[in-house]
Design a protein around this motif. Structure first.
Motif, PDB file in Angstrom:
ATOM      1  N   ILE A 271       0.996  -1.038   0.133  1.00  0.00           N
ATOM      2  CA  ILE A 271      -0.057  -0.046   0.154  1.00  0.00           C
ATOM      3  C   ILE A 271       0.468   1.523  -0.347  1.00  0.00           C
ATOM      4  O   ILE A 271       1.615   1.427   0.549  1.00  0.00           O
ATOM      5  N   LYS A 272      -0.085   1.870  -0.919  1.00  0.00           N
ATOM      6  CA  LYS A 272       1.151   3.604  -1.541  1.00  0.00           C
ATOM      7  C   LYS A 272       0.408   4.702  -0.604  1.00  0.00           C
ATOM      8  O   LYS A 272      -0.916   4.474  -0.945  1.00  0.00           O
ATOM      9  N   LEU A 273       0.856   6.041  -0.054  1.00  0.00           N
ATOM     10  CA  LEU A 273       0.662   6.846   0.047  1.00  0.00           C
ATOM     11  C   LEU A 273       1.080   8.081  -0.484  1.00  0.00           C
ATOM     12  O   LEU A 273       1.948   8.114  -0.828  1.00  0.00           O
ATOM     13  N   ASP A 274      -0.506   8.537  -1.104  1.00  0.00           N
ATOM     14  CA  ASP A 274       0.470   9.734  -1.814  1.00  0.00           C
ATOM     15  C   ASP A 274       0.863  10.966  -1.272  1.00  0.00           C
ATOM     16  O   ASP A 274       1.445  10.456   0.195  1.00  0.00           O
ATOM     17  N   CYS A 275       1.455  12.134  -1.793  1.00  0.00           N
ATOM     18  CA  CYS A 275       2.421  12.866  -1.126  1.00  0.00           C
ATOM     19  C   CYS A 275       1.086  14.452  -0.790  1.00  0.00           C
ATOM     20  O   CYS A 275       1.719  14.445   0.525  1.00  0.00           O
ATOM     21  N   ASP A 276      -0.072  13.671  -0.864  1.00  0.00           N
ATOM     22  CA  ASP A 276      -1.097  14.624  -0.006  1.00  0.00           C
ATOM     23  C   ASP A 276      -1.582  13.911   1.414  1.00  0.00           C
ATOM     24  O   ASP A 276      -2.249  14.210   2.486  1.00  0.00           O
ATOM     25  N   ASN A 277      -0.879  12.733   1.488  1.00  0.00           N
ATOM     26  CA  ASN A 277      -1.366  12.065   2.605  1.00  0.00           C
ATOM     27  C   ASN A 277      -3.460  11.146   2.629  1.00  0.00           C
ATOM     28  O   ASN A 277      -3.893  11.017   3.285  1.00  0.00           O
ATOM     29  N   ASP A 278      -3.876  11.630   1.655  1.00  0.00           N
ATOM     30  CA  ASP A 278      -5.582  11.572   1.152  1.00  0.00           C
ATOM     31  C   ASP A 278      -5.578  10.819   0.062  1.00  0.00           C
ATOM     32  O   ASP A 278      -6.660  10.744  -0.217  1.00  0.00           O
TER      33      ASP A 278
END
Length: 111
Positions: free
Chosen positions: A79-86
């Motif tokens: 699972i990867k989280l994007d740069c804005d954490n959303d």
């Protein structure tokens, strides 16, 4: 809830979009985009606790384990989280079709 899982969940900004965030499922080998769904804190926790993807159904207003009734499960590899954490990107091993129409991917139509 394990401390490690709690730390991961705390990184995600669920409040920015009212408690649900987009989650993109992508084939971990081919990189094919399979579907877009939404996750709540609870569905992310269930996903992190197990090995299959859990989402939140906005139309049914409930959690759902992808493929639990059809057998078309998504085994989560990463699972990867994007740069804005959303927004989340789930790299999955898809068993059968990802789309409720029976297509491998939900993105099979040209615009």
């Amino acid at each position: 809830m394990k401390e490690e899982i709690l730390k991961k969940v705390e990184q995600v900004d669920f409040e920015k979009s009212g408690g649900l965030i987009p989650a993109i499922a992508q084939d971990f080998k081919t990189k094919e985009v399979l579907m877009l769904a939404y996750m709540s804190k609870e569905s992310l926790i269930k996903t992190l606790e197990g090995d299959t993807a859990w989402y939140y159904s906005r139309s049914r207003d409930e959690l759902w384990n992808k493929g639990a009734t059809s057998g078309h499960l998504q085994y989560v590899k990463e699972i990867k989280l994007d740069c804005d954490n959303d927004t989340l990107l789930l790299l999955v091993e898809q068993v059968g079709a990802a789309c409720h129409t029976g297509n491998r991917t939900c993105f099979y139509k040209d615009l």
